[in-house]
Design a protein around this motif. Structure first.
Motif, PDB file in Angstrom:
ATOM      1  N   SER A  18       0.848  -1.187   0.000  1.00 53.56           N
ATOM      2  CA  SER A  18       0.000   0.000   0.000  1.00 53.56           C
ATOM      3  C   SER A  18       0.889   1.245   0.000  1.00 53.56           C
ATOM      4  O   SER A  18       2.072   1.181   0.359  1.00 53.56           O
ATOM      5  CB  SER A  18      -0.886   0.005   1.241  1.00 53.56           C
ATOM      6  OG  SER A  18      -0.081   0.131   2.398  1.00 53.56           O
ATOM      7  N   SER A 130      -9.957   2.401  -0.645  1.00 54.19           N
ATOM      8  CA  SER A 130      -9.119   3.087  -1.632  1.00 54.19           C
ATOM      9  C   SER A 130      -8.922   4.526  -1.162  1.00 54.19           C
ATOM     10  O   SER A 130      -9.511   4.967  -0.175  1.00 54.19           O
ATOM     11  CB  SER A 130      -9.793   3.064  -2.997  1.00 54.19           C
ATOM     12  OG  SER A 130     -10.995   3.815  -2.957  1.00 54.19           O
ATOM     13  N   ASP A 131      -8.102   5.247  -1.903  1.00 52.42           N
ATOM     14  CA  ASP A 131      -7.821   6.643  -1.577  1.00 52.42           C
ATOM     15  C   ASP A 131      -9.099   7.466  -1.395  1.00 52.42           C
ATOM     16  O   ASP A 131      -9.313   8.092  -0.349  1.00 52.42           O
ATOM     17  CB  ASP A 131      -6.955   7.192  -2.723  1.00 52.42           C
ATOM     18  CG  ASP A 131      -6.691   8.671  -2.627  1.00 52.42           C
ATOM     19  OD1 ASP A 131      -6.122   9.096  -1.607  1.00 52.42           O
ATOM     20  OD2 ASP A 131      -7.039   9.397  -3.572  1.00 52.42           O
ATOM     21  N   TYR A 135     -10.846   9.430   1.880  1.00 57.28           N
ATOM     22  CA  TYR A 135     -11.302  10.833   1.925  1.00 57.28           C
ATOM     23  C   TYR A 135     -12.745  10.909   2.420  1.00 57.28           C
ATOM     24  O   TYR A 135     -13.110  11.804   3.177  1.00 57.28           O
ATOM     25  CB  TYR A 135     -11.246  11.459   0.531  1.00 57.28           C
ATOM     26  CG  TYR A 135      -9.928  12.062   0.096  1.00 57.28           C
ATOM     27  CD1 TYR A 135      -9.520  13.302   0.580  1.00 57.28           C
ATOM     28  CD2 TYR A 135      -9.112  11.423  -0.834  1.00 57.28           C
ATOM     29  CE1 TYR A 135      -8.336  13.877   0.148  1.00 57.28           C
ATOM     30  CE2 TYR A 135      -7.924  11.990  -1.271  1.00 57.28           C
ATOM     31  CZ  TYR A 135      -7.543  13.225  -0.767  1.00 57.28           C
ATOM     32  OH  TYR A 135      -6.375  13.793  -1.186  1.00 57.28           O
ATOM     33  N   LYS A 153     -12.572  15.393  -4.112  1.00 55.74           N
ATOM     34  CA  LYS A 153     -11.430  14.925  -3.312  1.00 55.74           C
ATOM     35  C   LYS A 153     -10.231  15.847  -3.483  1.00 55.74           C
ATOM     36  O   LYS A 153     -10.083  16.525  -4.496  1.00 55.74           O
ATOM     37  CB  LYS A 153     -11.073  13.479  -3.659  1.00 55.74           C
ATOM     38  CG  LYS A 153     -10.109  13.300  -4.787  1.00 55.74           C
ATOM     39  CD  LYS A 153      -9.626  11.847  -4.864  1.00 55.74           C
ATOM     40  CE  LYS A 153      -8.424  11.736  -5.799  1.00 55.74           C
ATOM     41  NZ  LYS A 153      -7.195  12.315  -5.203  1.00 55.74           N
ATOM     42  N   GLU A 157      -2.530  12.003  -2.756  1.00 56.80           N
ATOM     43  CA  GLU A 157      -3.061  10.944  -1.902  1.00 56.80           C
ATOM     44  C   GLU A 157      -2.891  11.335  -0.434  1.00 56.80           C
ATOM     45  O   GLU A 157      -2.024  10.829   0.270  1.00 56.80           O
ATOM     46  CB  GLU A 157      -2.386   9.618  -2.265  1.00 56.80           C
ATOM     47  CG  GLU A 157      -3.011   9.052  -3.537  1.00 56.80           C
ATOM     48  CD  GLU A 157      -2.068   8.274  -4.426  1.00 56.80           C
ATOM     49  OE1 GLU A 157      -0.861   8.581  -4.448  1.00 56.80           O
ATOM     50  OE2 GLU A 157      -2.552   7.366  -5.110  1.00 56.80           O
ATOM     51  N   GLN A 158      -3.718  12.276  -0.011  1.00 56.88           N
ATOM     52  CA  GLN A 158      -3.565  12.862   1.321  1.00 56.88           C
ATOM     53  C   GLN A 158      -3.786  11.859   2.446  1.00 56.88           C
ATOM     54  O   GLN A 158      -3.005  11.842   3.408  1.00 56.88           O
ATOM     55  CB  GLN A 158      -4.487  14.083   1.467  1.00 56.88           C
ATOM     56  CG  GLN A 158      -4.104  15.208   0.505  1.00 56.88           C
ATOM     57  CD  GLN A 158      -5.057  16.387   0.544  1.00 56.88           C
ATOM     58  OE1 GLN A 158      -5.919  16.485   1.420  1.00 56.88           O
ATOM     59  NE2 GLN A 158      -4.922  17.305  -0.401  1.00 56.88           N
ATOM     60  N   GLU A 160      -3.234   8.692   2.570  1.00 58.63           N
ATOM     61  CA  GLU A 160      -2.076   7.794   2.629  1.00 58.63           C
ATOM     62  C   GLU A 160      -0.892   8.481   3.295  1.00 58.63           C
ATOM     63  O   GLU A 160      -0.134   7.859   4.045  1.00 58.63           O
ATOM     64  CB  GLU A 160      -1.694   7.353   1.211  1.00 58.63           C
ATOM     65  CG  GLU A 160      -2.673   6.353   0.575  1.00 58.63           C
ATOM     66  CD  GLU A 160      -3.886   7.003  -0.076  1.00 58.63           C
ATOM     67  OE1 GLU A 160      -4.168   8.196   0.184  1.00 58.63           O
ATOM     68  OE2 GLU A 160      -4.568   6.311  -0.857  1.00 58.63           O
TER      69      GLU A 160
ATOM     70  N   ASN B 259      -9.726   8.516 -11.419  1.00 56.00           N
ATOM     71  CA  ASN B 259      -8.406   7.945 -11.137  1.00 56.00           C
ATOM     72  C   ASN B 259      -7.895   7.243 -12.379  1.00 56.00           C
ATOM     73  O   ASN B 259      -8.663   6.696 -13.156  1.00 56.00           O
ATOM     74  CB  ASN B 259      -8.548   6.959  -9.958  1.00 56.00           C
ATOM     75  CG  ASN B 259      -7.222   6.404  -9.493  1.00 56.00           C
ATOM     76  OD1 ASN B 259      -6.697   5.456 -10.063  1.00 56.00           O
ATOM     77  ND2 ASN B 259      -6.674   6.993  -8.452  1.00 56.00           N
TER      78      ASN B 259
END
Lengths: 379, 429
Positions: A18, A130-131, A135, A153, A157-158, A160, B259
């Motif tokens: 990850s 997931s990302d 969020y 969003k 990738e905040q 993470e 994405n």
């Protein structure tokens, strides 16, 4: 005299795939640890993960180049428990993802084991996070974006990065605690992505617990004062944070309209918020005829908080980043000019090292040859 | 940990807990607002003795003016009286487990108290602009001479050197300047910023581990060090991969919640008023499961590229499915099928919907007698979990304790400092 890196001589085995595990491992490598990235024969999943430098391909993933920088790559079949346990037992820190099926390092191993997971909650702990799901569950998504549109969003990738930095904090704190007390014994660190992101709020949850108010989605403004927002210039956007009365007075002066500071419609944060459309029209009238750098220079001279809305190109040519020698070689094969962000902070005593990401399996032979047959525990 | 110290104040207060990793570490907290107080809160949560040194007006005025934005829902029950400086939601959230000394460092006697405190401490953290500490005569060289074991962490917006060293900033400026807003948009060139200004808490977390790293380094070197943490430089690391890709020339970013790899991905309307669901299809198995739920078996064979070209049509089908469902039920249904999905939680849902772990919230009894739930420390460290949580200190609550028990001042000295306005326990009139 150069200072030794903080984590020189510390071995980290990274089994997780990850982004939180990967970024945590990247930072430990920058701090001098020997980070061994264990990859399946087909390569780590981040090698297939965009964005890509040019076209998709195993050695072309910008994500992998960034997140695996400074690590060594060892390819092991996922079902080869013997090798994996021996690798684990050679390390003092292990990074894994929850439920990834890897074996336990076993009795007598007394290092720090960090496990990255989606949700801490027991009833939903198996959920796929997931990302964008982080969020959503972390409470960021609902309040971000335009009020008349769907929630939006954030950039990058905040969640993470929130989780990875919490993990780094916990691992270093555990190391410090041991060093100071002389105690040993295995330490388990559990890092839930959603709960880490849910901690990254200023007044969102307390608006509810204190006053029963639901935090709304309000675009780029702030709930408590104005002007704090993004404004269009002739060549893009600037960010202005002039919510305080003093900053507003200086902004009014910079715009050549000092009387605005005493105008009752704009006298304080609440009235400027009530008249925010008018305030924004005035500011945009000023900024739209200037370039972003002109606005930033003018406002900063009067000590009004202001910055650009930067693109990667802006950042790579930003005089401040340049003057502080921020950028590092990204280590992309055949692309020597490509750069990557440098250290998160500066200290003469805490050097950050940079090195390229490994080719798939580049260190398999050399690392496995040094593994003890008996799986001796690290010194 | 610091030999000269007059013992642990946390022990005197019966707040010491065995096993916390930062037990015995004393931190002087000069920070304000958001990123800095979060950094020191993490250290306090992990057992450090954090002493806030605060100016009497730093928490706002004694009376909140009727037209102030500060009135907006951040006091308990909306009531700011009688002591608004002790009743602010965000302040109290960020300053639990700490002690407070209310000191005027602008006065020579106040500065002397601060110097004495720094001499017996392990870490000092501030988030002023880079002029303030040198103007107080407390630059790194002075601090290092005063206490060679002291770790000094400064965190100006753009860093302590370079052409922008004196620039002023706040999170709403740092997040866009660091490059995050360029990737937060419904369409290119229409940037947004996060409401929580993500750069602030990120910097708060990084600053906390930077301080721990410096303490670990001190175990090797015997000396403290100076850390210069630029909010911008820490924050730009969030988009490192994007920055690398942008230099390749062949990459176009995705916007509007989509994405590159997870296709489809988006935010979809659910039943109710402004209720939403976030969803991403992370692999082909999840895609086939989604087709099953949507009743679109004919789509099962589509690969990622095919799905990308049909994204709008797929989004419409997901919206048609979701809009008649409650968001948490929709999430649970999708997750049961192995699909990454999450209800878009409002602040009330975070507290009340039972989705975040129970352990995520801790109840703290506040100074006005109510018990309030606050987000706890999100990471578990075995054998080192805090059991008791202490409310944010009232302004100057620990003046006497710190000055007499730690710094060896007499009660007469303390009374004289109050008399001279160097110590206080409420804002100026």
């Amino acid at each position: 005299m150069s200072v030794a890196p903080l984590l020189q001589g510390v071995r980290v085995v990274e089994l997780g795939s990850s982004i939180p595990a990967a970024y945590c491992g990247k930072v430990l490598a920058e701090l001098g640890a020997d980070v061994i990235k264990v990859e399946p024969p087909a390569g780590d999943i981040l090698r297939e993960h965009g964005p890509f430098v040019d076209t998709p391909g195993t050695e072309n993933s910008a994500s992998f180049h960034y997140y695996a920088a400074g690590k060594r790559s060892v390819v092991v079949a996922p079902d080869d428990s013997d090798i994996i346990v021996r690798l684990q037992r050679s390390a003092s820190v292990i990074l894994t993802d929850a439920d990834d099926g890897y074996p336990d390092p076993g009795e007598g191993w007394d290092g720090i084991h960090a496990v990255f997971k989606g949700l801490a909650s027991t009833s939903r702990s198996g959920y796929v996070v997931s990302d964008i799901v982080a969020y959503a569950l972390g409470g960021y998504l609902y309040t971000d974006g335009a009020s008349e549109r769907e929630p939006l969003k954030g950039g990058g990738e905040q969640p993470e990065h929130a989780a990875a930095n919490y993990a780094i904090m916990a691992i270093l704190a555990a190391m410090l605690g041991r060093k100071r007390t002389g105690e040993s014994g295995r330490v388990e660190v559990e890092v839930p992505l959603v709960e880490c992101m849910a901690t990254m709020h200023w007044y969102s949850t307390v608006m509810w617990t204190y006053a029963g108010l639901v935090k709304q989605r309000i675009g780029n403004r702030l709930d408590i004062t104005h002007p704090v927002s993004l404004y269009r210039c002739s060549d893009g956007w600037v960010a202005i944070g002039a919510g305080g009365n003093d900053a507003w007075a200086m902004l009014a002066a910079a715009m050549g309209e000092p009387d605005l500071a005493s105008d009752p419609r704009f006298a304080n944060g609440a009235s400027r918020l009530a008249n925010a459309d008018e305030v924004d029209a005035i500011i945009t009238g000023f900024t739209s005829n200037l370039t972003r750098r002109e606005v930033m220079t003018l406002l900063q001279e009067l000590r009004v908080p202001c910055g650009l809305v930067s693109s990667p190109e802006d950042l790579l040519t930003d005089p401040q980043y340049e003057a502080r020698d921020y950028w590092r070689d990204a280590g992309v094969p055949g692309r020597p000019g490509v750069r990557a962000p440098g250290p998160p902070f500066r200290s003469a005593d805490l050097p950050f090292e940079s090195a390229p990401a490994p080719r798939l399996g580049a260190h398999t032979d050399v690392v496995l040859a040094t593994l003890s047959k008996q799986g001796e525990v690290h010194g | 940990m610091t030999g000269k110290a007059g013992g642990s104040l946390l022990e005197l207060l019966n707040r010491h807990e065995e096993g916390l990793p930062l037990n015995g570490v004393r931190v002087v907290d000069l920070t304000r607002v958001w990123a800095g107080p979060l950094a020191t809160r993490q250290l306090a949560d992990m057992g450090a003795e954090v002493i806030r040194v605060e100016h009497r007006d730093s928490r706002g005025p004694a009376e909140v003016p009727p037209d102030s934005g500060l009135r907006l829902g951040i006091f308990p029950g909306g009531e700011w009286r009688p002591d608004p400086w002790n009743r602010q939601a965000a302040f109290n959230k960020l300053n639990r487990n700490k002690l407070s000394v209310c000191l005027d460092v602008g006065k020579p006697e106040g500065k002397a108290v601060l110097r004495d405190l720094l001499a017996v401490s392990d870490v000092v953290i501030e988030n002023f602009s880079s002029r303030v500490m040198p103007n107080w005569g407390l630059g790194w060289e002075t601090l290092h001479e005063l206490n060679p074991r002291l770790v000094y962490l400064s965190m100006p917006g753009f860093g302590g050197s370079g052409p922008y060293r004196d620039f002023v900033a706040n999170g709403a400026v740092i997040e866009p300047h660091s490059g995050l807003s360029a990737f937060m948009a419904y369409e290119p060139e229409q940037p947004y910023r996060t409401q929580a200004t993500f750069s602030d808490p990120l910097v708060g977390v990084v600053a906390a581990w930077a301080a721990v790293a410096a303490l670990l380094k001190r175990e090797q070197s015997g000396e403290g060090c100076h850390i210069d943490l630029a909010h911008t430089e820490t924050t730009t690391r969030v988009i490192g991969a994007e920055i690398i890709a942008a230099q390749g020339g062949g990459w176009t970013p995705t916007f509007a919640n989509r994405n590159e790899v997870f296709v489809p991905q988006g935010v979809y309307r659910c039943q109710g008023d402004d209720e939403w669901l976030a969803l991403s299809v992370t692999n082909d198995a999840a895609w086939r499961a989604l087709c099953e739920l949507l009743g679109r078996s004919d789509w099962k064979g589509l690969d990622r590229d095919a799905r990308r070209s049909l994204h709008d049509e797929i989004d419409a089908a997901i919206t048609a499915w979701a809009s008649s469902r409650e968001k948490v039920q929709a999430m649970d249904l999708l997750q049961a099928a192995g699909i990454a999905a999450g209800a878009v939680l409002k602040n009330c849902d975070m507290v009340d919907a039972g989705i975040l772990a129970d352990s995520f919230f801790v109840d703290i009894e506040e100074s006005w007698g109510e018990t309030v739930p606050y987000p706890a420390f999100p990471v578990g460290i075995s054998g080192a979990s805090r059991r008791q949580w202490w409310r944010s200190p009232r302004l100057g609550e620990h003046n006497d304790l710190v000055l007499t028990r730690l710094l060896g001042r007499t009660e007469d000295d303390v009374a004289a400092l109050y008399q001279a306005g160097v110590l206080a326990s409420e804002p100026s009139a």
